[in-house]
Motif scaffolding. Sequence first.
Motif, PDB file in Angstrom:
ATOM      1  N   MET A   1       2.962  -7.652 -17.540  1.00  0.00           N
ATOM      2  CA  MET A   1       3.961  -7.238 -16.533  1.00  0.00           C
ATOM      3  C   MET A   1       4.050  -5.713 -16.534  1.00  0.00           C
ATOM      4  N   LEU A   2       3.823  -5.140 -15.378  1.00  0.00           N
ATOM      5  CA  LEU A   2       3.863  -3.688 -15.242  1.00  0.00           C
ATOM      6  C   LEU A   2       5.285  -3.176 -15.511  1.00  0.00           C
ATOM      7  N   ALA A   3       5.377  -2.115 -16.311  1.00  0.00           N
ATOM      8  CA  ALA A   3       6.699  -1.544 -16.609  1.00  0.00           C
ATOM      9  C   ALA A   3       7.408  -1.183 -15.308  1.00  0.00           C
ATOM     10  N   SER A   4       8.721  -1.354 -15.318  1.00  0.00           N
ATOM     11  CA  SER A   4       9.457  -1.256 -14.049  1.00  0.00           C
ATOM     12  C   SER A   4       9.290   0.108 -13.377  1.00  0.00           C
ATOM     13  N   ARG A   5       9.160   1.184 -14.190  1.00  0.00           N
ATOM     14  CA  ARG A   5       9.086   2.497 -13.542  1.00  0.00           C
ATOM     15  C   ARG A   5       7.810   2.676 -12.709  1.00  0.00           C
ATOM     16  N   TRP A   6       6.815   1.812 -12.928  1.00  0.00           N
ATOM     17  CA  TRP A   6       5.565   1.901 -12.148  1.00  0.00           C
ATOM     18  C   TRP A   6       5.524   0.932 -10.993  1.00  0.00           C
ATOM     19  N   GLN A   7       6.543   0.087 -10.873  1.00  0.00           N
ATOM     20  CA  GLN A   7       6.398  -1.023  -9.930  1.00  0.00           C
ATOM     21  C   GLN A   7       6.341  -0.620  -8.459  1.00  0.00           C
ATOM     22  N   ALA A   8       6.826   0.574  -8.156  1.00  0.00           N
ATOM     23  CA  ALA A   8       6.732   1.013  -6.757  1.00  0.00           C
ATOM     24  C   ALA A   8       5.323   1.511  -6.425  1.00  0.00           C
ATOM     25  N   PHE A   9       4.455   1.580  -7.439  1.00  0.00           N
ATOM     26  CA  PHE A   9       3.130   2.176  -7.207  1.00  0.00           C
ATOM     27  C   PHE A   9       2.035   1.126  -7.331  1.00  0.00           C
ATOM     28  N   SER A  10       0.985   1.300  -6.508  1.00  0.00           N
ATOM     29  CA  SER A  10      -0.171   0.412  -6.669  1.00  0.00           C
ATOM     30  C   SER A  10      -1.416   1.291  -6.611  1.00  0.00           C
ATOM     31  N   SER A  11      -2.576   0.677  -6.461  1.00  0.00           N
ATOM     32  CA  SER A  11      -3.836   1.416  -6.399  1.00  0.00           C
ATOM     33  C   SER A  11      -3.735   2.524  -5.343  1.00  0.00           C
ATOM     34  N   SER A  12      -4.208   3.736  -5.671  1.00  0.00           N
ATOM     35  CA  SER A  12      -4.021   4.861  -4.744  1.00  0.00           C
ATOM     36  C   SER A  12      -4.865   4.648  -3.487  1.00  0.00           C
ATOM     37  N   ILE A  13      -4.416   5.260  -2.406  1.00  0.00           N
ATOM     38  CA  ILE A  13      -5.112   5.122  -1.125  1.00  0.00           C
ATOM     39  C   ILE A  13      -6.526   5.689  -1.219  1.00  0.00           C
ATOM     40  N   PHE A  14      -6.725   6.669  -2.135  1.00  0.00           N
ATOM     41  CA  PHE A  14      -8.071   7.252  -2.287  1.00  0.00           C
ATOM     42  C   PHE A  14      -9.029   6.214  -2.860  1.00  0.00           C
ATOM     43  N   SER A  15      -8.559   5.483  -3.906  1.00  0.00           N
ATOM     44  CA  SER A  15      -9.400   4.442  -4.495  1.00  0.00           C
ATOM     45  C   SER A  15      -9.650   3.342  -3.468  1.00  0.00           C
ATOM     46  N   LYS A  16      -8.591   2.943  -2.779  1.00  0.00           N
ATOM     47  CA  LYS A  16      -8.715   1.849  -1.803  1.00  0.00           C
ATOM     48  C   LYS A  16      -9.741   2.174  -0.728  1.00  0.00           C
ATOM     49  N   MET A  17      -9.611   3.349  -0.132  1.00  0.00           N
ATOM     50  CA  MET A  17     -10.489   3.676   0.998  1.00  0.00           C
ATOM     51  C   MET A  17     -11.917   3.950   0.525  1.00  0.00           C
ATOM     52  N   SER A  18     -12.074   4.514  -0.677  1.00  0.00           N
ATOM     53  CA  SER A  18     -13.442   4.738  -1.170  1.00  0.00           C
ATOM     54  C   SER A  18     -14.121   3.408  -1.455  1.00  0.00           C
ATOM     55  N   GLN A  19     -13.358   2.455  -1.970  1.00  0.00           N
ATOM     56  CA  GLN A  19     -13.928   1.117  -2.203  1.00  0.00           C
ATOM     57  C   GLN A  19     -14.301   0.455  -0.887  1.00  0.00           C
ATOM     58  N   MET A  20     -13.416   0.591   0.086  1.00  0.00           N
ATOM     59  CA  MET A  20     -13.687  -0.011   1.392  1.00  0.00           C
ATOM     60  C   MET A  20     -14.916   0.645   2.019  1.00  0.00           C
ATOM     61  N   ALA A  21     -15.020   1.969   1.881  1.00  0.00           N
ATOM     62  CA  ALA A  21     -16.176   2.688   2.445  1.00  0.00           C
ATOM     63  C   ALA A  21     -17.461   2.187   1.784  1.00  0.00           C
ATOM     64  N   ALA A  22     -17.439   2.013   0.462  1.00  0.00           N
ATOM     65  CA  ALA A  22     -18.640   1.550  -0.245  1.00  0.00           C
ATOM     66  C   ALA A  22     -18.993   0.130   0.186  1.00  0.00           C
ATOM     67  N   ALA A  23     -17.987  -0.716   0.323  1.00  0.00           N
ATOM     68  CA  ALA A  23     -18.244  -2.115   0.690  1.00  0.00           C
ATOM     69  C   ALA A  23     -18.892  -2.221   2.070  1.00  0.00           C
ATOM     70  N   HIS A  24     -18.591  -1.282   2.964  1.00  0.00           N
ATOM     71  CA  HIS A  24     -19.141  -1.359   4.326  1.00  0.00           C
ATOM     72  C   HIS A  24     -20.192  -0.294   4.579  1.00  0.00           C
ATOM     73  N   GLN A  25     -20.680   0.324   3.505  1.00  0.00           N
ATOM     74  CA  GLN A  25     -21.647   1.429   3.629  1.00  0.00           C
ATOM     75  C   GLN A  25     -21.235   2.432   4.700  1.00  0.00           C
ATOM     76  N   ALA A  26     -19.968   2.746   4.696  1.00  0.00           N
ATOM     77  CA  ALA A  26     -19.451   3.699   5.683  1.00  0.00           C
ATOM     78  C   ALA A  26     -19.634   5.132   5.174  1.00  0.00           C
ATOM     79  N   VAL A  27     -19.732   6.073   6.100  1.00  0.00           N
ATOM     80  CA  VAL A  27     -19.717   7.493   5.727  1.00  0.00           C
ATOM     81  C   VAL A  27     -18.291   7.761   5.243  1.00  0.00           C
ATOM     82  N   ASN A  28     -18.167   8.202   3.980  1.00  0.00           N
ATOM     83  CA  ASN A  28     -16.827   8.322   3.392  1.00  0.00           C
ATOM     84  C   ASN A  28     -16.195   9.681   3.703  1.00  0.00           C
ATOM     85  N   LEU A  29     -15.425   9.721   4.778  1.00  0.00           N
ATOM     86  CA  LEU A  29     -14.680  10.948   5.090  1.00  0.00           C
ATOM     87  C   LEU A  29     -13.205  10.729   4.729  1.00  0.00           C
TER      88      LEU A  29
END
Length: 393
Positions: free
Chosen positions: A1-29
């Motif tokens: 269980m994630l400590a409560s002070r972190w619960q408002a946070f999840s994977s950063s948008i940078f990680s999310k979009m870079s993963q999505m870019a890699a999954a679709h072989q997109a040019v990562n801008l």
Amino acid sequence: MLASRWQAFSSSIFSKMSQMAAAHQAVNLAQGFPDFDGPAAIKEAAIQAIRGNFNQYAPSTGLGELRRQLAKRQAEQYGLTYDFAGEVTVFSGATEAIFCCIMGLCGPGDEVLTFEPFFDCYPAATAMAGAVLKTVPLRAPDWSFSVDELRAAVTSRTRVLLLNSPHNPSGKVFNRQELQSLADLAQEKNLIVITDEVYEELFFTPARHLPIARLNGMRDRTITISSTAKTFSLTGWKVGFTFADKKLTELIRIPHQYTVFCSATPLQAGMIAAYQLGQDYYLDFREQYTRRRDTLLGILRKHGFTCKAPEGTYFITADYSQIQDIPDMEFAAWLTEKVGVACLPISSFYLDAENARKNLRLVRFAFCKEVETLEEAGRRLAERLPRALAERT
Ligand code: GLN
């Protein structure tokens, strides 16, 4: 269980979009990192340091010679003098420096005031200190602000005014008048200014970067943060640094000691070589980035985005309302998947992302890429955007 002070946070948008870019072989801008490396001389100096047994802990505050070079550059570049021993500190990137500044200065209930949109680590750093992040908007398309609104947001608990110029994600470079109004407010309300200036070398004529610490009365209440990543195209090195009066420096060195203790020694040794580069390096750097910026601006405008030329940073915020009227996260995912070009939704730089998603039609594109990479994005927009749009209707 994630400590409560972190619960408002999840994977950063940078990680999310870079993963999505890699999954679709997109040019990562989406995530802002160059697809080219920094100067060979700096890399070579780090390699030599590893071979030459610079592999044990550095002093917690940073290698003395690097701090001496940093102090010298701050003096030559801006006329700001700092004693390298007590007023310059090396961190593991600007993000760690921001974290340690807020941890060192703020306690439970204290308030940090910043502009919105803001870089994504500000809320997390504030929350971990138990402090509260208060925001005042920068308003698109010119990202202007009202100092009265800022003044009204100051309370008896406000400790820190957290600034960022050149500003990510907007591309705004705060001008002298704006900085003066912020400096006046900081002095009137007795606030410490933490200023994130990692894009200090990325401004485009006629804009110029001015550190707020340069303004009258500001040096001793300002912590200036910068780093290696953007200026020397070495984002993975994670070498950042601060300049601050001795008393403030003492406060921010404590959290640094007990988190990372010291930053990677051979990379610090490599960075000493960065400050042997002459003025030509910086002139060439800006010229190349001007070309990249103009290339991407041309491409985006040609394909229906509305965008202002950024004054600084390596980001363009683009209004896509002429292309589609959907929330920005949906648009960024669609563009990545169907067109093969990844960008970032601007709403992720807001406290109330939900509300921002409703009101804004903006995404951020990074142009810290070879011109050929940007042109490949252009080809994809030309070939696939009309098809993707036709498929939707
Ligand atoms: N500063 C970079 C950006 O804004 C990346 C930061 C990160 O990946 N944490 O895109």
